[in-house]
Design a protein around this motif. Structure first.
Motif, mmCIF file in Angstrom:
data_model
loop_
_atom_site.group_PDB
_atom_site.id
_atom_site.type_symbol
_atom_site.label_atom_id
_atom_site.label_comp_id
_atom_site.label_asym_id
_atom_site.label_seq_id
_atom_site.Cartn_x
_atom_site.Cartn_y
_atom_site.Cartn_z
ATOM 1 N N GLU A 198 -18.509 -1.144 -9.211
ATOM 2 C CA GLU A 198 -19.472 -1.959 -8.730
ATOM 3 C C GLU A 198 -18.587 -3.249 -8.208
ATOM 4 O O GLU A 198 -19.120 -4.088 -7.299
ATOM 5 C CB GLU A 198 -20.633 -2.273 -9.629
ATOM 6 C CG GLU A 198 -21.552 -1.073 -10.305
ATOM 7 C CD GLU A 198 -20.622 -0.471 -11.308
ATOM 8 O OE1 GLU A 198 -21.457 0.261 -12.047
ATOM 9 O OE2 GLU A 198 -19.665 -0.690 -11.715
ATOM 10 N N ASN A 199 -17.628 -3.576 -8.830
ATOM 11 C CA ASN A 199 -16.993 -4.907 -8.563
ATOM 12 C C ASN A 199 -15.781 -4.915 -7.379
ATOM 13 O O ASN A 199 -15.156 -5.511 -7.280
ATOM 14 C CB ASN A 199 -16.332 -5.468 -9.989
ATOM 15 C CG ASN A 199 -17.476 -5.880 -10.988
ATOM 16 O OD1 ASN A 199 -18.021 -5.156 -11.196
ATOM 17 N ND2 ASN A 199 -17.264 -7.019 -11.175
ATOM 18 N N MET A 200 -15.709 -3.474 -6.865
ATOM 19 C CA MET A 200 -14.699 -3.298 -6.096
ATOM 20 C C MET A 200 -14.645 -3.785 -4.465
ATOM 21 O O MET A 200 -13.954 -3.936 -4.054
ATOM 22 C CB MET A 200 -14.063 -1.879 -5.863
ATOM 23 C CG MET A 200 -13.447 -1.238 -7.312
ATOM 24 S SD MET A 200 -12.264 -2.163 -7.780
ATOM 25 C CE MET A 200 -11.780 -1.245 -9.426
ATOM 26 N N GLY A 201 -16.143 -3.946 -4.368
ATOM 27 C CA GLY A 201 -16.410 -4.717 -2.911
ATOM 28 C C GLY A 201 -15.997 -3.493 -2.257
ATOM 29 O O GLY A 201 -16.585 -2.407 -2.222
ATOM 30 N N ARG A 202 -15.466 -3.910 -0.836
ATOM 31 C CA ARG A 202 -15.266 -2.988 0.200
ATOM 32 C C ARG A 202 -13.954 -2.172 -0.120
ATOM 33 O O ARG A 202 -13.309 -1.437 0.738
ATOM 34 C CB ARG A 202 -15.321 -3.510 1.503
ATOM 35 C CG ARG A 202 -16.509 -4.320 1.899
ATOM 36 C CD ARG A 202 -16.714 -4.660 3.244
ATOM 37 N NE ARG A 202 -17.704 -5.181 3.855
ATOM 38 C CZ ARG A 202 -18.217 -6.122 3.599
ATOM 39 N NH1 ARG A 202 -17.462 -7.307 3.193
ATOM 40 N NH2 ARG A 202 -19.306 -6.656 4.100
ATOM 41 N N LEU A 203 -13.128 -2.430 -1.055
ATOM 42 C CA LEU A 203 -11.995 -1.880 -1.466
ATOM 43 C C LEU A 203 -12.117 -0.423 -1.789
ATOM 44 O O LEU A 203 -12.757 0.147 -2.884
ATOM 45 C CB LEU A 203 -11.096 -2.482 -2.734
ATOM 46 C CG LEU A 203 -9.807 -2.260 -3.154
ATOM 47 C CD1 LEU A 203 -8.743 -2.800 -2.137
ATOM 48 C CD2 LEU A 203 -9.263 -2.856 -4.352
ATOM 49 N N LYS A 204 -11.286 0.415 -1.086
ATOM 50 C CA LYS A 204 -11.317 1.910 -1.213
ATOM 51 C C LYS A 204 -10.298 2.138 -2.064
ATOM 52 O O LYS A 204 -9.255 1.883 -2.316
ATOM 53 C CB LYS A 204 -11.355 2.524 0.201
ATOM 54 C CG LYS A 204 -12.525 2.061 1.427
ATOM 55 C CD LYS A 204 -13.648 2.332 0.721
ATOM 56 C CE LYS A 204 -14.817 1.962 1.916
ATOM 57 N NZ LYS A 204 -16.006 1.898 1.255
ATOM 58 N N ALA A 240 -3.715 8.132 -11.209
ATOM 59 C CA ALA A 240 -4.505 8.151 -12.345
ATOM 60 C C ALA A 240 -5.304 6.771 -12.695
ATOM 61 O O ALA A 240 -6.439 6.983 -13.095
ATOM 62 C CB ALA A 240 -3.675 8.650 -13.475
ATOM 63 N N LEU A 241 -4.406 5.771 -12.435
ATOM 64 C CA LEU A 241 -5.141 4.484 -12.506
ATOM 65 C C LEU A 241 -6.287 4.315 -11.516
ATOM 66 O O LEU A 241 -7.291 3.817 -12.140
ATOM 67 C CB LEU A 241 -4.093 3.525 -12.440
ATOM 68 C CG LEU A 241 -3.430 3.170 -13.788
ATOM 69 C CD1 LEU A 241 -2.004 2.051 -13.437
ATOM 70 C CD2 LEU A 241 -4.224 2.441 -14.677
ATOM 71 N N VAL A 242 -6.206 4.692 -10.437
ATOM 72 C CA VAL A 242 -7.076 4.546 -9.522
ATOM 73 C C VAL A 242 -8.221 5.207 -9.889
ATOM 74 O O VAL A 242 -9.496 4.840 -9.881
ATOM 75 C CB VAL A 242 -6.685 5.003 -7.960
ATOM 76 C CG1 VAL A 242 -7.988 5.098 -6.936
ATOM 77 C CG2 VAL A 242 -5.368 4.068 -7.427
ATOM 78 N N ASP A 243 -8.001 6.371 -10.359
ATOM 79 C CA ASP A 243 -9.306 7.305 -10.765
ATOM 80 C C ASP A 243 -10.115 6.662 -11.839
ATOM 81 O O ASP A 243 -11.338 6.695 -11.946
ATOM 82 C CB ASP A 243 -8.823 8.896 -10.839
ATOM 83 C CG ASP A 243 -8.369 9.597 -9.813
ATOM 84 O OD1 ASP A 243 -8.559 9.210 -8.796
ATOM 85 O OD2 ASP A 243 -7.606 10.585 -10.037
ATOM 86 N N TYR A 244 -9.149 5.954 -12.571
ATOM 87 C CA TYR A 244 -9.636 5.364 -13.809
ATOM 88 C C TYR A 244 -10.766 4.367 -13.545
ATOM 89 O O TYR A 244 -11.795 4.033 -14.206
ATOM 90 C CB TYR A 244 -8.608 5.132 -14.796
ATOM 91 C CG TYR A 244 -9.012 4.388 -16.035
ATOM 92 C CD1 TYR A 244 -9.712 5.363 -17.019
ATOM 93 C CD2 TYR A 244 -8.638 3.113 -16.441
ATOM 94 C CE1 TYR A 244 -9.937 4.810 -18.315
ATOM 95 C CE2 TYR A 244 -8.862 2.654 -17.762
ATOM 96 C CZ TYR A 244 -9.392 3.424 -18.638
ATOM 97 O OH TYR A 244 -9.584 2.808 -19.857
ATOM 98 N N ILE A 245 -10.083 3.352 -12.543
ATOM 99 C CA ILE A 245 -10.953 2.136 -12.378
ATOM 100 C C ILE A 245 -12.150 2.385 -11.655
ATOM 101 O O ILE A 245 -13.017 1.613 -11.436
ATOM 102 C CB ILE A 245 -9.821 1.034 -12.056
ATOM 103 C CG1 ILE A 245 -9.433 1.361 -10.471
ATOM 104 C CG2 ILE A 245 -8.879 0.700 -12.949
ATOM 105 C CD1 ILE A 245 -8.778 0.258 -9.931
ATOM 106 N N PHE A 246 -12.123 3.617 -10.821
ATOM 107 C CA PHE A 246 -13.174 3.956 -10.087
ATOM 108 C C PHE A 246 -14.247 4.742 -10.725
ATOM 109 O O PHE A 246 -15.191 5.294 -10.343
ATOM 110 C CB PHE A 246 -12.718 4.491 -8.700
ATOM 111 C CG PHE A 246 -12.559 3.594 -7.532
ATOM 112 C CD1 PHE A 246 -13.458 3.235 -6.703
ATOM 113 C CD2 PHE A 246 -11.316 3.252 -7.418
ATOM 114 C CE1 PHE A 246 -13.054 2.205 -5.870
ATOM 115 C CE2 PHE A 246 -10.952 2.179 -6.458
ATOM 116 C CZ PHE A 246 -11.649 1.655 -5.708
ATOM 117 N N THR A 247 -13.911 5.070 -12.073
ATOM 118 C CA THR A 247 -15.096 5.769 -12.759
ATOM 119 C C THR A 247 -15.738 4.861 -13.695
ATOM 120 O O THR A 247 -15.382 3.686 -14.182
ATOM 121 C CB THR A 247 -14.105 6.690 -14.003
ATOM 122 O OG1 THR A 247 -13.333 7.392 -13.510
ATOM 123 C CG2 THR A 247 -15.141 7.367 -14.987
ATOM 124 N N PRO A 248 -17.102 5.052 -13.461
ATOM 125 C CA PRO A 248 -18.121 4.014 -14.031
ATOM 126 C C PRO A 248 -18.117 4.168 -15.483
ATOM 127 O O PRO A 248 -17.659 5.246 -16.014
ATOM 128 C CB PRO A 248 -19.565 4.741 -13.359
ATOM 129 C CG PRO A 248 -19.129 5.455 -12.368
ATOM 130 C CD PRO A 248 -17.818 6.056 -12.521
#
Length: 511
Positions: free
Chosen positions: A47-53, A84-92
């Protein structure tokens, strides 16, 4: 908080892959918090990533981010670990995190107690014609003299401001909200912050009561509204966003309806619009009122105020336009059809055809042919939609070079300006004659760079345009001749906000 569940979710696709939680705790937790809720760095939640993909996030982890403390980790973490970090931080998170009154109070920072600073500005300028310019590129803001167009003071802000800053007490104080929930109060007279508090984990915007007593914050996480004392930014009351059946909702936005002494609230996940009164006592229709709310000290207890008036609507309205007299709102529904809600009657009174996903909170109005028209850009269509506010019938679709995001005008200007924020023509800025309803000129302030978000000086004589680029600028135009007057280099300037136009509730700007 639920770390084992988060870890299992992040590694579910490949249990033999890198341990994302271990990588996070080793490299990220010290700045972003062990629970991903933020610290010196922003919260790392979807939710906090804004427009960052995700692809952009991987690049930031590998290479760092300019104008921040974020360093690159490509020499410490391999490609599999970064993914793995990207997947982690994009996991609710497995559940909505708690951020209650205790957490809010613990975050509170009082830089200067109320009344401790001089009441006279440190500079010579017309306070009514000051601008705050938000520079997203390096998380700063500039206080700008709207007569000389010379910067008065540039100062750092919290990361990723979201929703426009709001003024109080004639422009002396300005309140900022960040996506991470930080609310900051800045004293323009003394060029310093006076208080800050983290009112939520993911915040959408804030509103200030017209009497300058209260700040209300709209939150996605947790699902609530937070009312702060405007003087100190200490919490006064927390209101959970739930419908009558107990269904929880994110809060999309909150607006101040000055003539009504109330806040109007847009909800993301339940078909209701709320009006919350800060009048004492509130008007009829806001429920029973007990006149003597006092705490143990004998003082009147503000936390017992703010009754809610729920207006049931036919679809979710998470974005809307308020008419100039604040008697009606026109809201965007997810299915494409809009609804008009009469705040006095407390019900839906009309439907409107909205084919292009209009950005109604950026809509503006002006007199036209013995009526008043609402004009709004569209996020998904190459057009400006115009409606007769008296009948809510469509007036015209003005074809543009692409979808737009921000539209602005001024009572003293014959023109309305709208950007083409999305698409290949994002460097264009259309100027529309408000009577002929035709585009009379298309400006390109910086070919190849996005131009956006116009704001006018208090007299409407000049229009200020942002070049939305790290190597950007603020471009000032003569609003009558449409000729460039001046250009100020800035770091990805976004919104700019004139004290007079905001406090006078100009029909040419958003409220």
């Amino acid at each position: 908080m639920g770390m084992s569940l988060q870890t299992s979710q992040a590694q579910a696709a490949d249990p033999t892959g890198p341990d994302a939680n271990a990588l996070y705790q080793q490299h990220c937790a010290s700045c972003h918090g062990a629970d991903r809720l933020g610290g010196t760095g922003p919260a790392l939640l979807p939710e906090n990533m804004g427009r960052l993909k995700p692809k952009q996030a991987a690049k930031v982890i590998a290479e760092g981010r300019a104008a921040t403390q974020m360093i690159g980790y490509k020499n410490q973490i391999d490609a599999a670990g970064i993914q793995a970090l990207v997947d982690y931080i994009f996991t609710p998170l497995p559940e909505i995190p708690r951020w209650g009154e205790a957490e809010i109070l613990a975050s509170h920072i009082q830089h200067h107690p109320p009344g401790s600073l001089p009441d006279k500005p440190k500079f010579q300028a017309d306070i009514d014609n000051l601008f705050i310019v938000v520079e997203l590129g390096d998380h700063h803001a500039t206080l700008l003299d709207g007569d000389s167009f010379e910067p008065i003071h540039r100062f750092p802000t919290r990361y990723a401001l979201h929703g426009g800053p709001k003024y109080a007490e004639g422009g002396r104080y300005v309140y900022f909200a960040s996506r991470d929930g930080w609310i900051s109060k800045f004293d323009t007279f003394n060029l310093t912050y006076v208080a800050e508090v983290r009112a939520g984990i993911n915040s959408r915007n804030l509103a200030v009561s017209h009497d300058g007593r209260f700040v209300m914050v709209a939150n996605y996480l947790p699902h609530n509204l937070v009312i702060l004392d405007a003087a100190t930014l200490k919490p006064v009351k927390l209101i959970e966003a739930r419908d009558l059946r107990g269904n929880s909702s994110r809060v999309s936005a909150v607006y101040t309806a000055d003539p009504r002494s109330s806040f109007i609230v847009a909800l993301k996940d339940v078909p209701e619009v709320w009006e919350i009164s800060y009048q004492i006592p509130p008007p009829k229709g806001f429920g029973q009122w007990i006149h003597d709310h006092r705490d143990d000290s004998g003082e009147q207890n503000e936390a017992n105020h703010f009754p809610i008036r729920r207006i049931l609507v036919e679809d979710y309205l998470d974005d809307f336009f308020l008419t100039q007299d604040y008697s009606q709102i026109a809201g965007t529904a997810r299915g494409g059809e809009g609804q008009v809600v009469d705040l006095d009657l407390g019900r839906v009174v009309a439907s409107i055809d909205l084919p292009g996903m209009p950005h109604l909170s950026s809509g503006i109005s002006w007199p036209w042919n013995n009526t008043t028209v609402l004009a709004t850009p569209n996020i998904r269509a190459n057009s400006i939609s115009l409606f007769d506010i008296e009948t809510w019938q469509p007036v015209k679709e003005i074809e543009t070079l692409g979808p737009g995001f921000f539209m602005r005008s001024h009572e003293n200007s014959p023109y309305a300006w709208v950007d083409v924020f999305f698409g290949k023509h994002s460097d264009a800025m259309h100027v529309i004659d408000k009577q002929s309803l035709e585009i009379v000129k298309t400006l390109r302030p910086a070919p190849g760079k996005t131009s956006a978000h116009v704001e006018f000086t208090k007299d409407g004589r000049y229009a200020l345009v942002s070049i939305w680029d790290l190597d950007g600028a603020l471009v000032i135009y003569d609003a009558k001749t449409l000729e460039e007057i001046k250009r100020l280099p800035m770091k990805k300037p976004s919104g700019k906000y004139n004290v007079h136009n905001k406090l006078s509730r100009s029909s040419g700007t958003s409220h």
